[in-house]
Design a protein around this motif. Structure first.
Motif, PDB file in Angstrom:
ATOM      1  N   SER A 149       0.850  -1.186   0.000  1.00  0.00           N
ATOM      2  CA  SER A 149       0.000   0.000   0.000  1.00  0.00           C
ATOM      3  C   SER A 149       0.892   1.244   0.000  1.00  0.00           C
ATOM      4  O   SER A 149       1.196   1.800   1.064  1.00  0.00           O
ATOM      5  CB  SER A 149      -0.918   0.008   1.224  1.00  0.00           C
ATOM      6  OG  SER A 149      -1.689   1.190   1.241  1.00  0.00           O
ATOM      7  N   SER A 202      -0.425   4.326   1.993  1.00  0.00           N
ATOM      8  CA  SER A 202      -0.274   4.214   3.452  1.00  0.00           C
ATOM      9  C   SER A 202       1.184   4.368   3.864  1.00  0.00           C
ATOM     10  O   SER A 202       1.488   5.029   4.860  1.00  0.00           O
ATOM     11  CB  SER A 202      -0.807   2.868   3.939  1.00  0.00           C
ATOM     12  OG  SER A 202      -2.197   2.808   3.756  1.00  0.00           O
ATOM     13  N   GLU A 238       2.637   7.192   6.452  1.00  0.00           N
ATOM     14  CA  GLU A 238       3.295   6.783   7.693  1.00  0.00           C
ATOM     15  C   GLU A 238       4.797   7.055   7.724  1.00  0.00           C
ATOM     16  O   GLU A 238       5.344   7.335   8.793  1.00  0.00           O
ATOM     17  CB  GLU A 238       3.050   5.293   7.929  1.00  0.00           C
ATOM     18  CG  GLU A 238       1.587   4.965   8.161  1.00  0.00           C
ATOM     19  CD  GLU A 238       1.302   3.474   8.117  1.00  0.00           C
ATOM     20  OE1 GLU A 238       2.249   2.667   8.030  1.00  0.00           O
ATOM     21  OE2 GLU A 238       0.108   3.120   8.147  1.00  0.00           O
TER      22      GLU A 238
END
Length: 70
Positions: A51, A54, A58
């Motif tokens: 992903s 994501s 992060e």
């Protein structure tokens, strides 16, 4: 600066220079940002991530200095 293919809903393209450590991300919404001093290992992890969106949120978005380029 080398362009990399990526499969992501939010990131449309990735460009990276190992020499300068600059990572340029073009987003699906039309904006583009250049991130400074990003290690090659982080870019490789982004490209290999299940992903990428994501991973970006992060591990990159708030970790590296950025400027809008478009």
């Amino acid at each position: 600066m080398r362009r990399y293919a990526i499969k992501s809903k939010i990131i449309s393209s990735v460009r990276y220079s190992r020499i300068s450590g600059e990572l340029t991300l073009n987003f699906a919404n039309g904006k583009a940002y250049r991130y400074s001093r990003v290690p090659h290992s982080v870019v490789q992890s982004l490209l290999k991530s299940a992903s990428p969106g994501s991973f970006f949120i992060e591990q990159i978005r708030d970790q590296y200095r950025r400027r809008e380029v478009r």
